[in-house]
Scaffold this motif. Structure first.
Motif, short mmCIF file in Angstrom:
data_model
loop_
_atom_site.label_atom_id
_atom_site.label_comp_id
_atom_site.label_asym_id
_atom_site.label_seq_id
_atom_site.Cartn_x
_atom_site.Cartn_y
_atom_site.Cartn_z
N GLU A 121 0.82 -1.20 0.00
CA GLU A 121 0.00 0.00 0.00
C GLU A 121 0.85 1.24 0.00
OE1 GLU A 121 -3.92 -1.86 2.13
OE2 GLU A 121 -2.88 -0.18 3.04
N LYS A 122 1.93 1.18 0.71
CA LYS A 122 2.86 2.31 0.66
C LYS A 122 3.31 2.57 -0.76
CE LYS A 122 6.07 2.58 4.45
NZ LYS A 122 7.49 2.37 4.67
N ILE A 123 3.72 1.50 -1.39
CA ILE A 123 4.23 1.65 -2.74
C ILE A 123 3.15 2.15 -3.67
CG2 ILE A 123 5.11 0.35 -4.71
CD1 ILE A 123 6.77 -1.24 -2.85
N ASN A 124 1.95 1.67 -3.48
CA ASN A 124 0.87 2.12 -4.34
C ASN A 124 0.57 3.59 -4.13
OD1 ASN A 124 0.56 -0.32 -5.55
ND2 ASN A 124 -1.03 -1.04 -4.15
N ALA A 125 0.64 4.01 -2.90
CA ALA A 125 0.40 5.42 -2.65
C ALA A 125 1.43 6.28 -3.36
CB ALA A 125 0.43 5.69 -1.15
#
Lengths: 158, 403
Positions: free
Chosen positions: B209-213
């Motif tokens: 999710e971090k990366i997606n953000a």
């Protein structure tokens, strides 16, 4: 979040200070030398605006290393070409044999891209994915600002 | 109260998104009142069990095995290691329910690196990384998914039951993961329905999710990326953009180098830097000039031309530019045109320009070496407050045209 959008004035000022220091108008310099000096000043200006960035430190370390050697090596960045497509198709073929899942293929492609990005962003070799994306963000912002500043300057001088 | 909407996103009545944490540490400061508040929300005995758990958890940080038994029928029995997390999650959930204002502190602490606050805010709206940007803008240490903590994910594997109540319940249990913590650099991940909740997958999910953000932020930054879907293509665009910008820098530096011999770049530098350094009013002290000159071999001569500008400028900057042979009148005319063409902030200084030109025209003509930067500097420097960059550049543009 704490980093502000780079002010172009600051960039320009730093850029010009660096240019002055390099004494560009010395007649003895060839075009290429001048270009290198200009680029060096540009990179330094970029890096100095964002001192807390990892890429910034990496860039400065890189530049200082080059600078001390009195030669400006051709940057490896220039030679990076996105070969991801070719490689990934090859890999995809291989992957298809072992796992037909789209996600695996996609992951492979993404990994290739990520490697390319690491080569592009200064200091990217030593970062994990998340930091890499962060640094890319920041680096992109500064690059944009730097390009705008230089365009302004060119427009002014021509 | 919060409601668990069907798409997995939940919203609470009190503004921001709350994301439960898959891993957390029990904060001893969570008051027992939270447990009481929890009781209000718990209608079922199962929730009471949750309450009980929270009570017990409040008393003892570590979940004992009896709790585990309670949890098992509620949730999908998976690993024993997950059970401690449930209790703590219960505590945190009560904390969450009890103290909505504290929610902000539970939010994800993100590394503060995404530099553009606007982009970060947009990212905050997107995903896990909610108003941590707004709430706690203090630079926090790099958020890393903590090593699988002892009290980690709750077991929530439910496959099929689409009972609304069950959903709600499970959602609630999911919420129980939320930490009542502030200030701990933990990644708060929401365990959605139907997702594995063991520590590893939760950590991975947090990472993802971090990366997606960040990918979303990058998508916004790179033009033309917002329509593209898919990480690989977006990364492709990003790489292309970075390469393009780097090549632009190279090209522009080459152009600047080509431009250079024709203009006294050092003089330009000093002029521009002087203009940027002086806020509005330009009075070049000799000391300052001296420091600037030190760095150059070709020393631009800063001489104070007695431009009697009544208002702003006591002196103008004249740099010795041997290459520049200026015809003052023509340049002034250029500047007239130039200034008229430029933006409205130039207007206030029109009168200045007139006075300056009037005053300097006869004076400057005598000296070849004087660059027209001198008289031009006056109106330019007036713009310093507004936009120190553009006007000097415009004037120099005109300068260049004269060459």
């Amino acid at each position: 979040m704490q980093n502000t959008i780079p002010s172009k004035q600051v960039l320009l000022k730093t850029f010009l200070t660096g240019l002055r220091r390099r004494n560009i108008t010395n007649k003895g310099m060839t075009l290429l030398e001048r270009k290198r000096a200009i680029k060096l000043s540009a990179d330094l200006a970029m890096a100095s605006v964002r001192k807390e960035a990892k890429w910034s430190n990496a860039l400065m370390a890189d530049l200082s290393r080059k600078f001390q050697r009195k030669t400006v090596l051709p940057s490896k960045h220039r030679h990076v070409v996105i070969k991801g497509n070719k490689v990934s198709t090859h890999k995809r073929g291989a992957r298809r044999r072992c796992a037909a899942k789209a996600t695996a293929i996609a992951k492979c492609i993404i990994r290739k891209r990520e490697q390319v990005l690491r080569r592009l962003v200064p200091g990217g070799k030593c970062m994990d994915e998340c930091t890499l994306l962060d640094e890319t963000l920041d680096y992109l912002q500064l690059l944009k600002a730097q390009v705008d500043v230089m365009r302004l300057l060119v427009k002014a001088l021509e | 109260m919060w409601k668990w909407s069907s798409d997995g996103m939940y919203s609470s009545s009190s503004a921001n998104h709350i994301f439960c944490s898959s891993e957390f540490r029990f904060h001893p400061s969570v008051p027992s009142s939270h447990a009481h508040s929890q009781q209000k929300h718990n209608h079922k005995h199962k929730h009471k069990q949750v309450t009980v758990r929270t009570h017990s958890f409040l008393s003892s940080p570590l979940l004992s095995s009896p709790m585990e038994d309670e949890i098992q029928p509620l949730l999908n029995p998976t690993t024993a290691s997950a059970s401690p997390s449930v209790a703590t999650s219960g505590a945190s959930f009560t904390a969450l329910l009890g103290l909505p204002p504290n929610r902000a502190v539970e939010l994800l602490h993100e590394p503060t690196f995404p530099s553009d606050p606007a982009l970060v805010d947009r990212a905050a709206r997107f995903s896990v990384f909610a108003a941590a940007a707004a709430a706690s803008s203090a630079p926090s240490p790099e958020v890393s998914p903590p090593p699988p903590p002892p009290e980690t994910a709750k077991k929530r594997k439910d496959g099929g039951s689409s009972n609304g109540k069950a959903k709600v319940k499970k959602g609630k249990h999911a919420e129980e993961d939320t930490d009542g913590e502030n200030k701990l650099p933990y990644v708060h991940v929401r365990a959605r329905r139907g997702q594995a909740t063991d520590s590893h997958s939760l950590a991975e999910r947090a990472r993802r999710e971090k990366i997606n953000a960040r990918m979303k932020l990058l998508q916004e930054l790179v033009p033309g990326c917002s329509k593209i879907s898919g990480t690989a293509l977006v990364l492709d665009e990003i790489i292309n953009h970075v390469q393009y910008l780097q090549r632009q820098v190279e090209y522009l530096s080459m152009r600047l180098a080509a431009v250079n011999p024709r203009i006294d770049f050092s003089g330009l530098d000093t002029f521009l830097s002087a203009t940027t350094m002086e806020c509005g009013r330009l009075t070049i002290g000799n000391a300052k000039v001296g420091t600037e000159l030190d760095q150059q071999q070709q020393q631009p001569v800063w001489s104070e031309v007695g431009v009697s500008d009544s208002d702003q400028m006591n002196s103008t900057i004249n740099s010795k530019r041997p290459q520049i042979q200026l015809q003052q009148n023509q340049l002034q005319q250029f500047w007239h045109v130039d200034f008229l063409n430029t933006q409205n902030h130039l207007q206030p200084s029109v009168w200045e320009r007139d006075t300056v030109m009037g005053s300097t025209a006869p004076h400057v003509q005598r000296e070849e070496q004087h660059s027209l930067v001198g008289p031009g500097a006056v109106p330019l420097l007036a713009f310093d407050r507004v936009n120190p960059v553009a006007p000097p550049i415009q004037s120099n543009q005109q300068l260049k045209m004269e060459l």
